[in-house]
Motif scaffolding. Sequence first.
Motif, PDB file in Angstrom:
ATOM      1  N   ILE A 431      49.791  34.839  42.574  1.00 31.13           N
ATOM      2  CA  ILE A 431      49.465  34.846  41.144  1.00 31.13           C
ATOM      3  C   ILE A 431      49.080  36.277  40.784  1.00 31.13           C
ATOM      4  O   ILE A 431      48.051  36.788  41.200  1.00 31.13           O
ATOM      5  CB  ILE A 431      48.319  33.865  40.807  1.00 31.13           C
ATOM      6  CG1 ILE A 431      48.583  32.494  41.460  1.00 31.13           C
ATOM      7  CG2 ILE A 431      48.199  33.706  39.296  1.00 31.13           C
ATOM      8  CD1 ILE A 431      47.518  31.455  41.157  1.00 31.13           C
ATOM      9  N   MET A 432      49.976  36.924  40.027  1.00 27.73           N
ATOM     10  CA  MET A 432      49.912  38.374  39.826  1.00 27.73           C
ATOM     11  C   MET A 432      49.086  38.763  38.615  1.00 27.73           C
ATOM     12  O   MET A 432      49.627  39.296  37.646  1.00 27.73           O
ATOM     13  CB  MET A 432      51.331  38.904  39.618  1.00 27.73           C
ATOM     14  CG  MET A 432      52.249  38.680  40.786  1.00 27.73           C
ATOM     15  SD  MET A 432      53.961  39.078  40.331  1.00 27.73           S
ATOM     16  CE  MET A 432      53.843  40.836  40.023  1.00 27.73           C
ATOM     17  N   ALA A 433      47.798  38.546  38.645  1.00 25.82           N
ATOM     18  CA  ALA A 433      47.030  38.880  37.451  1.00 25.82           C
ATOM     19  C   ALA A 433      45.602  39.299  37.770  1.00 25.82           C
ATOM     20  O   ALA A 433      44.708  39.142  36.935  1.00 25.82           O
ATOM     21  CB  ALA A 433      47.053  37.710  36.468  1.00 25.82           C
ATOM     22  N   GLY A 434      45.398  39.819  38.970  1.00 24.36           N
ATOM     23  CA  GLY A 434      44.105  40.397  39.324  1.00 24.36           C
ATOM     24  C   GLY A 434      42.935  39.486  39.025  1.00 24.36           C
ATOM     25  O   GLY A 434      42.954  38.280  39.308  1.00 24.36           O
ATOM     26  N   GLU A 435      41.908  40.057  38.414  1.00 23.54           N
ATOM     27  CA  GLU A 435      40.666  39.328  38.148  1.00 23.54           C
ATOM     28  C   GLU A 435      40.860  38.187  37.152  1.00 23.54           C
ATOM     29  O   GLU A 435      40.010  37.299  37.057  1.00 23.54           O
ATOM     30  CB  GLU A 435      39.603  40.289  37.594  1.00 23.54           C
ATOM     31  CG  GLU A 435      39.120  41.318  38.605  1.00 23.54           C
ATOM     32  CD  GLU A 435      38.424  40.667  39.791  1.00 23.54           C
ATOM     33  OE1 GLU A 435      37.546  39.825  39.569  1.00 23.54           O
ATOM     34  OE2 GLU A 435      38.792  40.982  40.935  1.00 23.54           O
ATOM     35  N   TYR A 436      41.965  38.210  36.397  1.00 21.37           N
ATOM     36  CA  TYR A 436      42.164  37.218  35.335  1.00 21.37           C
ATOM     37  C   TYR A 436      42.533  35.847  35.871  1.00 21.37           C
ATOM     38  O   TYR A 436      42.554  34.873  35.123  1.00 21.37           O
ATOM     39  CB  TYR A 436      43.189  37.728  34.314  1.00 21.37           C
ATOM     40  CG  TYR A 436      42.626  38.936  33.623  1.00 21.37           C
ATOM     41  CD1 TYR A 436      41.814  38.789  32.508  1.00 21.37           C
ATOM     42  CD2 TYR A 436      42.792  40.204  34.155  1.00 21.37           C
ATOM     43  CE1 TYR A 436      41.211  39.877  31.922  1.00 21.37           C
ATOM     44  CE2 TYR A 436      42.195  41.305  33.575  1.00 21.37           C
ATOM     45  CZ  TYR A 436      41.408  41.135  32.459  1.00 21.37           C
ATOM     46  OH  TYR A 436      40.797  42.212  31.890  1.00 21.37           O
ATOM     47  N   VAL A 437      42.857  35.767  37.172  1.00 16.11           N
ATOM     48  CA  VAL A 437      43.185  34.471  37.758  1.00 16.11           C
ATOM     49  C   VAL A 437      42.320  34.208  38.988  1.00 16.11           C
ATOM     50  O   VAL A 437      42.688  33.443  39.863  1.00 16.11           O
ATOM     51  CB  VAL A 437      44.688  34.375  38.116  1.00 16.11           C
ATOM     52  CG1 VAL A 437      45.501  34.232  36.835  1.00 16.11           C
ATOM     53  CG2 VAL A 437      45.162  35.584  38.908  1.00 16.11           C
ATOM     54  N   ARG A 438      41.161  34.857  39.026  1.00 20.87           N
ATOM     55  CA  ARG A 438      40.254  34.660  40.171  1.00 20.87           C
ATOM     56  C   ARG A 438      39.898  33.180  40.320  1.00 20.87           C
ATOM     57  O   ARG A 438      39.899  32.642  41.426  1.00 20.87           O
ATOM     58  CB  ARG A 438      38.995  35.514  39.984  1.00 20.87           C
ATOM     59  CG  ARG A 438      38.075  35.549  41.184  1.00 20.87           C
ATOM     60  CD  ARG A 438      36.925  36.550  40.994  1.00 20.87           C
ATOM     61  NE  ARG A 438      37.201  37.831  41.604  1.00 20.87           N
ATOM     62  CZ  ARG A 438      36.874  38.163  42.865  1.00 20.87           C
ATOM     63  NH1 ARG A 438      36.252  37.284  43.636  1.00 20.87           N
ATOM     64  NH2 ARG A 438      37.160  39.339  43.353  1.00 20.87           N
ATOM     65  N   GLU A 439      39.643  32.499  39.223  1.00 24.17           N
ATOM     66  CA  GLU A 439      39.216  31.098  39.296  1.00 24.17           C
ATOM     67  C   GLU A 439      40.368  30.217  39.786  1.00 24.17           C
ATOM     68  O   GLU A 439      40.167  29.344  40.638  1.00 24.17           O
ATOM     69  CB  GLU A 439      38.685  30.630  37.935  1.00 24.17           C
ATOM     70  CG  GLU A 439      38.147  29.220  37.895  1.00 24.17           C
ATOM     71  CD  GLU A 439      37.070  28.913  38.944  1.00 24.17           C
ATOM     72  OE1 GLU A 439      36.416  29.844  39.446  1.00 24.17           O
ATOM     73  OE2 GLU A 439      36.919  27.714  39.279  1.00 24.17           O
ATOM     74  N   ALA A 440      41.575  30.454  39.262  1.00 20.13           N
ATOM     75  CA  ALA A 440      42.724  29.658  39.713  1.00 20.13           C
ATOM     76  C   ALA A 440      42.957  29.866  41.207  1.00 20.13           C
ATOM     77  O   ALA A 440      43.187  28.914  41.962  1.00 20.13           O
ATOM     78  CB  ALA A 440      43.981  30.052  38.921  1.00 20.13           C
ATOM     79  N   ARG A 441      42.870  31.099  41.644  1.00 27.22           N
ATOM     80  CA  ARG A 441      43.069  31.377  43.076  1.00 27.22           C
ATOM     81  C   ARG A 441      41.960  30.750  43.908  1.00 27.22           C
ATOM     82  O   ARG A 441      42.196  30.257  45.004  1.00 27.22           O
ATOM     83  CB  ARG A 441      43.144  32.892  43.311  1.00 27.22           C
ATOM     84  CG  ARG A 441      44.435  33.508  42.764  1.00 27.22           C
ATOM     85  CD  ARG A 441      44.511  34.996  43.047  1.00 27.22           C
ATOM     86  NE  ARG A 441      44.521  35.273  44.488  1.00 27.22           N
ATOM     87  CZ  ARG A 441      44.472  36.505  45.005  1.00 27.22           C
ATOM     88  NH1 ARG A 441      44.418  37.554  44.204  1.00 27.22           N
ATOM     89  NH2 ARG A 441      44.485  36.679  46.306  1.00 27.22           N
TER      90      ARG A 441
END
Lengths: 483, 483
Positions: A431-441
């Motif tokens: 998931i290529m979006a850095g801190e913006y997808v921390r929760e999803a990851r």
Amino acid sequence: MNNIEAFFKPRNIAIVGASANPKKAGNVILRNLLAVKYPHQIFPINNRSEEILGLKCYDNLSDIKDQIELVILITPSNLIDVIMADLEKRMETQNDVRAIVCAAANYGETKTEEGIRRENVLIETSRKYGIRVIGPNCIGVIDYVNRLDTTFVETSLKEDQVGRKSGVSFISQSGAMAASLLMWGASRPEPMGFNKFVSIGNMADVDFIDLLTYLEEDKDTSVIGLYLEGYEKSRLLVETLKRINLKKPVVVLKVGSSEIGAQAANSHTGSIAGSDVLYDSAFKQYGIVRVETMEEMLDTLNAFDCMTLPKNSGTYILTQAGGPGIYCTDAVSESKHLNLVDLGQAENERLKSILPEMANVGSPMGYSDITAAADVDHHINSLELISKDNEISNVLFVTVIPTFLDQIALAHKLVDQIKKLPVGKLVYTTIMAGEYVREARRILEMESIPTFNSPLDAVRVASNLNNYSEFLRRSVKGGIAYE
Amino acid sequence: MNNIEAFFKPRNIAIVGASANPKKAGNVILRNLLAVKYPHQIFPINNRSEEILGLKCYDNLSDIKDQIELVILITPSNLIDVIMADLEKRMETQNDVRAIVCAAANYGETKTEEGIRRENVLIETSRKYGIRVIGPNCIGVIDYVNRLDTTFVETSLKEDQVGRKSGVSFISQSGAMAASLLMWGASRPEPMGFNKFVSIGNMADVDFIDLLTYLEEDKDTSVIGLYLEGYEKSRLLVETLKRINLKKPVVVLKVGSSEIGAQAANSHTGSIAGSDVLYDSAFKQYGIVRVETMEEMLDTLNAFDCMTLPKNSGTYILTQAGGPGIYCTDAVSESKHLNLVDLGQAENERLKSILPEMANVGSPMGYSDITAAADVDHHINSLELISKDNEISNVLFVTVIPTFLDQIALAHKLVDQIKKLPVGKLVYTTIMAGEYVREARRILEMESIPTFNSPLDAVRVASNLNNYSEFLRRSVKGGIAYE
């Protein structure tokens, strides 16, 4: 029994050089032991404090009445003679100490007469009583599963992040690299756990072979990582790694691959690095995974621990966007261990029928772009369809998650879908979006599903897992039991 | 004047397809424009809402009395005929629109008859009135300096992070790669700014050449990044890049380097990718920096923008720990553009005299390890001494920052020291501790001093800057003015 176990499950610990000053290593060690809720007693040795962090201090090791199995030394090295005399006094009466972690530096690694003498005093006294020593000049030992952390690295893990199951064990010849790895690991969307983590320091007593042999038999260790600068007994090391690698994967980052790097390694460890070419060809021959970066080390260890081994090298790229997909395709093309596989006409048609009209299916072979028009179900259903193909063991799933897609819903559905997959079928989720997808990851990683920041990282890990899996298929009689 | 400027500094914007639904792209665009405090008027076009986010809605473009310079289209593509009729009505009376960003997809890139027809309608109508078009099928345009953000990517920059000076301009052929780059850039310790950022989409009108030529003359742009999949006029593109690169650096990430990757690129952009070998040799010949990863792209653009060019390729590794130092040395050895330089005996002696006794100075040549015994002043004073050597333009400074070292104090003193350095003298600061040193790195980055997570990242950037600097020294008559 060689006492190595006492480093990981010691009954009671004494810390010589415990400090009341929060900026001192001798204080951080105490904090770390308290933070992981070390389940036995801790005895700070400090003759200038009454108590530190609520723990009663003692003047000498020999003053403590209770049993002590592990002693940590974090004092200036010029005190070693006094401390060893104190240890002798204790051992003559109580004879209980089985292991010492000497974290302090300024011993043999300085190559000075005095440094070498101090190291000899430490080792000779310990040998006399059958005590094993890790160090000197190391950052300590961690066993999160048994709630032990003797390091002075502040990773401030939360309580629920310690004690969690992990099969990753790691040995580092450099304390700084060990500290970095810990902090990088703890910086991931979900902090990475370790089973046993050892900064091995000068190897004045316990060395690579001792630890590797212990981890070889350790049922809690599923994969071993090794950061290596140089080792005099390079042949024995390679033979040991070869033997272990048939039972559980060993992942090595060896520095000193260049001539000047080897000089720097020699000047650091004081030992001969050994020819990098010889190491490299041995690693290749014996299926030992060699990684190039510490980030690849973390990703690869985590994947070996969380995932099963791929059944075959068949690979499919399922991307939510063209650019990232092409970027991923170039990397797959460079790998020697991954092969893109066509779904076949019938399945391509089925895939087309369940995707947005704009989707690009099967062009090139082994590649589909579901496009930004894809909703959560398009992501999940296409992944499910592709995963069913017997020729495909590796799905590289790449998404940026557009603003208008619910990343939390996608993460939860991915967990359900990926958990259903049979042994030998792997999904590498990027998931290529850095801190913006921390929760999803984090949602995925909490369920032991590895995630990646970039498709290039995912491809490297897929390549490493397939490299090892191919090696086992070639080498292990009767093959690997997949079902 | 080719109207390109109207994309970056438009007086008033209309958004056709503005949405009241916060999950829709047509809502995020409005939020982004409000978040960056776009300084002129915004007109949402939406016939089902009275107002959105406090902005009055209009039914048609032709209903708006005020001047409009930029129109953003984020409606389904099947509405294009209606919208173009509305635009014609407006232009016949007000004749004010100069630019259109068509973010919506489902146009020519679908390669369907209808998609191509829609794209033709968009372009033919626009041409009739001299309106330039970016897109379709893009994520939009950003100019943080002029407080413009027409994208639907949520990077949620804080107010003080917008409007800050940055000379980095970027053109992306992929909307998803553009979105990732934005989010990765905003995830850094200090969010990365951009001067002009364009997702170029299908290039139905404005293409690489138009934008590059504009950025070539743009005084606010100090460095240009380009993400490239393929372009029919590859020779013209290379000639344009060659010309610009003599004035300001151009950094390119070109995908489709493998055969299958090129197939994926062709199937995505619909144009012939052009031989990667030809591109690659042209890049080498003309000193155009080619990067391999998006992370390297961000690091390199940021460094070109914040740093001066190195005077020579002389390099020194100043490390606080052996392992990271060796790791760094291997990477320097692999670079064709960096040369480790000895300080000479006298300076080595001076360096020894100001460092802890344990320090390893000058072994190997061009390398010193100040060890974990080093305090803040040891870090700073050794950096100062090494920076004074005329033969050394590049100092790779690597530290893990042990727990007992005050990272904030070190960061502030590093800022003071690095800001004092003359033009042509560069320090690449690596702090290897992930999230645990975010604040220390932020302090440096706030002062436009690039920081790195790993020494390998720092070496790649140093290598890129020296590659470009060497090229200029070879190519520019009279040399580069350093003082």
